[in-house]
Write an enzyme that holds these catalytic residues in place. Structure first.
Site, PDB file in Angstrom:
ATOM      1  N   HIS A  58       0.305  -1.745  -0.135  1.00  0.00           N
ATOM      2  CA  HIS A  58      -0.167   0.110  -0.075  1.00  0.00           C
ATOM      3  C   HIS A  58       0.933   0.926   0.015  1.00  0.00           C
ATOM      4  CE1 HIS A  58      -3.910   1.906   1.295  1.00  0.00           C
ATOM      5  NE2 HIS A  58      -3.343   2.606   0.890  1.00  0.00           N
ATOM      6  N   HIS A  60       1.516   5.300  -2.514  1.00  0.00           N
ATOM      7  CA  HIS A  60       1.419   5.811  -3.460  1.00  0.00           C
ATOM      8  C   HIS A  60       2.558   6.866  -3.100  1.00  0.00           C
ATOM      9  CE1 HIS A  60      -3.177   6.107  -1.896  1.00  0.00           C
ATOM     10  NE2 HIS A  60      -2.792   6.129  -0.288  1.00  0.00           N
ATOM     11  N   ARG A  62       2.193   8.592  -6.875  1.00  0.00           N
ATOM     12  CA  ARG A  62       1.973  10.488  -7.131  1.00  0.00           C
ATOM     13  C   ARG A  62       2.749   9.645  -8.628  1.00  0.00           C
ATOM     14  NH1 ARG A  62      -1.663  10.376  -2.993  1.00  0.00           N
ATOM     15  NH2 ARG A  62      -0.776  11.247  -1.295  1.00  0.00           N
ATOM     16  N   ASN A  92      -4.907   6.525  -7.256  1.00  0.00           N
ATOM     17  CA  ASN A  92      -5.736   7.556  -7.195  1.00  0.00           C
ATOM     18  C   ASN A  92      -4.558   8.557  -7.909  1.00  0.00           C
ATOM     19  OD1 ASN A  92      -4.174   6.758  -4.375  1.00  0.00           O
ATOM     20  ND2 ASN A  92      -5.513   8.758  -3.202  1.00  0.00           N
ATOM     21  N   HIS A 178     -10.315   0.295   0.444  1.00  0.00           N
ATOM     22  CA  HIS A 178     -10.376   1.224   1.432  1.00  0.00           C
ATOM     23  C   HIS A 178     -12.024   1.426   2.182  1.00  0.00           C
ATOM     24  CE1 HIS A 178      -9.316   5.326   3.098  1.00  0.00           C
ATOM     25  NE2 HIS A 178     -10.514   4.977   3.448  1.00  0.00           N
ATOM     26  N   HIS A 227      -5.282  -1.103   6.137  1.00  0.00           N
ATOM     27  CA  HIS A 227      -5.485  -0.390   6.689  1.00  0.00           C
ATOM     28  C   HIS A 227      -6.887  -0.076   8.082  1.00  0.00           C
ATOM     29  CE1 HIS A 227      -7.964   2.789   4.292  1.00  0.00           C
ATOM     30  NE2 HIS A 227      -6.455   2.683   3.928  1.00  0.00           N
ATOM     31  N   ASP A 300       1.393   2.955   3.795  1.00  0.00           N
ATOM     32  CA  ASP A 300       0.230   3.670   3.650  1.00  0.00           C
ATOM     33  C   ASP A 300       1.385   5.368   3.402  1.00  0.00           C
ATOM     34  OD1 ASP A 300      -1.846   4.891   2.407  1.00  0.00           O
ATOM     35  OD2 ASP A 300      -2.808   4.980   4.590  1.00  0.00           O
ATOM     36  N   HIS A 304       2.421  14.202   0.428  1.00  0.00           N
ATOM     37  CA  HIS A 304       1.387  15.604   0.208  1.00  0.00           C
ATOM     38  C   HIS A 304       2.693  16.647   0.347  1.00  0.00           C
ATOM     39  CE1 HIS A 304      -2.442  14.013  -0.233  1.00  0.00           C
ATOM     40  NE2 HIS A 304      -1.950  13.522   1.095  1.00  0.00           N
TER      41      HIS A 304
HETATM   42  O1  DOR Z   1      -5.099   9.021   4.131  1.00  0.00           O
HETATM   43  C1  DOR Z   1      -4.981   8.614   2.854  1.00  0.00           C
HETATM   44  N1  DOR Z   1      -4.223   9.565   2.063  1.00  0.00           N
HETATM   45  N2  DOR Z   1      -6.392   7.835   2.832  1.00  0.00           N
HETATM   46  C2  DOR Z   1      -6.644   7.236   1.120  1.00  0.00           C
HETATM   47  O2  DOR Z   1      -7.233   6.992   0.824  1.00  0.00           O
HETATM   48  C3  DOR Z   1      -5.682   8.166   0.514  1.00  0.00           C
HETATM   49  C4  DOR Z   1      -4.669   8.924   0.739  1.00  0.00           C
HETATM   50  C5  DOR Z   1      -4.049  10.155  -0.561  1.00  0.00           C
HETATM   51  O3  DOR Z   1      -3.872   9.673  -1.485  1.00  0.00           O
HETATM   52  O4  DOR Z   1      -3.140  10.727   0.382  1.00  0.00           O
HETATM   53 ZN    ZN Z   2      -3.296   5.029   0.686  1.00  0.00          ZN
END
Ligand code: DOR
Ligand code: ZN
Length: 436
Positions: A58, A60, A62, A92, A178, A227, A300, A304
């Site tokens: 899990h 991301h 980006r 995503n 999710h 999660h 996870d 950002h």
């Molecule tokens: O905290 C999270 N951030 N939960 C999610 O489901 C998406 C993820 C994100 O992509 O930043």
């Molecule tokens: Zn996630």
């Protein structure tokens, strides 16, 4: 190319043995006897733990329009610094990976950019009918966001999620969900973690998990709860497993260690979905990991920019690769979890469940993905030192014992003693066979 990782404490068939791992052409050829072959390089691992390369199901990464938060290079560098040799990327992104074309395009960008560890790609289909095509195009898993509508597609009602799980069952691919039911969420317009967690109550997770379990019972498909964060959600999964439902779930560092009672709810860096829960939930999560009910650990990693995180609409999530293993090791040192549980939760268990081939174990014939962990090193989390672009952390200032020292990808060193080594050694991984 031959190399031996000599005299470390090797995690082999469920226990630690002092041993030497011999590697040839990226594969593990033997474990045990200490001998030197011709033209063999030696990596002295005395005093270190020699672990199967960590796997994160899990993350991301980006890239694309979100490259200011993270890109394939920075994300996979951060991953190998945290000891991860394989990570599975969530769909995503912007644009989202919801069609065969988007999946093919994203894979191409990753390959062109250069990745430092192996990466598999989830897709979140625009409709259940395209699951089969996504599998053929190499998706490693299917992901459903119950609480979000992505370009007009929603998997929040029972009918919607169950048709997706059915399609995944027919195509023999795992469906990770999710689990937050939007019917039980309220809009989050605030700024603080405290405001956010009241908008995302436990009920949302519990009701979502009920729908997933019912859908999994009728389809017999393999489902995975991403999660998991609540005691009651976990109880539902436990009962479903006892009934033979093909369900697994993953535990994160933050849902295992951070509690609403102990963090400052006025701070927005803690905002994450699902949110940080109460002390009693974290106790259940740790118990679940210990008992094997939560068989898979996951970061996870959700980076950002620090400006966004401190702004008026702070997005949920934080980077996790560079702290995840140390967080769980803290629970090992404190006697809450066994080292074996933490290692298998980040290696063998995810590899088996997601069908990742000859990875996740140090055994003959397996890929020589290996993480070298220094159990003696004391360190303090300073997010400004992260290789991730996201320089903030809910574990800022935490003092940890033990740190990843080196990471091997198919027998080649990708990370050593705080340094990333070029070239990028990762590959895109694809699969079309279901795990167990
Ligand atoms: O905290 C999270 N951030 N939960 C999610 O489901 C998406 C993820 C994100 O992509 O930043
Ligand atoms: Zn996630």
């Amino acid at each position: 190319m031959s190399i031996r990782i000599a005299n470390g404490r090797v995690y082999y068939k469920g226990q630690f043995i002092e041993s030497t791992v011999h590697i040839d052409n990226g594969l593990i050829t033997s474990i045990g006897r200490e001998f030197e072959k011709d033209h063999e390089e030696t990596f002295d691992a005395r005093g270190y733990l020699v672990l199967p390369g960590l796997i994160d199901v899990h993350s991301h990464l980006r890239d694309g329009a979100l490259s200011y938060k993270e890109d394939f290079r920075s994300g996979t560098q951060s991953a190998i610094a945290g000891g991860f040799t394989t990570v599975l990327d969530m769909p995503n992104s912007v644009p989202p990976v919801n069609s065969v074309k988007r999946l093919v395009d994203r894979i191409k960008v990753a390959e062109d950019r250069g990745i430092f560890c192996d990466v598999g790609f989830y897709a979140t289909p625009s409709a259940p009918e395209i699951v089969e095509g996504l599998v053929h195009a190499g998706a490693i898993g299917i992901k459903a966001y119950m609480a979000k509508t992505i370009e007009g597609t929603s998997y929040s009602t029972f009918d919607e999620i169950s048709s997706l799980i059915n399609a995944c069952a027919s195509s023999e691919i795992i469906c990770s969900v999710h689990a937050e039911d939007p019917q039980h969420l309220t809009e989050f317009n605030g700024m603080t973690a405290k405001e956010h967690w009241s908008a995302h109550p436990p009920r949302a997770e519990i009701e979502a998990i009920k729908k997933i379990i019912h859908a999994a019972i009728s389809s017999k498909g393999a489902v995975h709860v991403a999660h998991i964060s609540t005691s009651q959600g976990l109880e539902l999964v436990e009962r479903a497993k006892a009934l033979g439902v093909n369900i697994t779930c993953e535990g994160t560092p933050h849902h295992s260690m951070l509690t609403t009672e102990r963090i400052d709810g006025n701070e927005n860096r803690y905002i994450v979905e699902p949110p940080i829960r109460s002390q009693s939930d974290t106790v259940s999560i740790r118990r679940g990991i210990k008992s094997g009910l939560i068989s898979i650990l996951a970061t996870d990693h959700a980076p950002h920019s620090i400006e966004e995180k401190g702004g008026v609409h702070p997005p949920p999530g934080f980077p996790g690769f560079e702290t995840a293993f140390a967080v769980f090791m803290k629970m090992v040192y404190e006697g809450d979890l066994s080292l074996e549980t933490v290692v298998t939760g980040f290696s063998e268990a995810p590899s088996m469940r997601f069908g990742l081939g000859k990875t996740g174990k140090i055994e003959e014939g397996y890929e020589a993905n290996i993480t070298i962990f220094d159990p003696r090193k004391d360190w303090t989390v300073r997010s400004e030192d992260f290789l991730s672009k996201a320089k903030y952390s809910p574990f800022e200032g935490f003092r940890f014992k033990g740190k990843v020292y080196a990471t091997f990808i198919r027998g080649r060193l990708g990370y050593l003693d705080e340094n990333i080594l070029d070239p990028p050694l990762g590959r895109v991984i694809k699969r079309n066979k279901i795990g167990v």
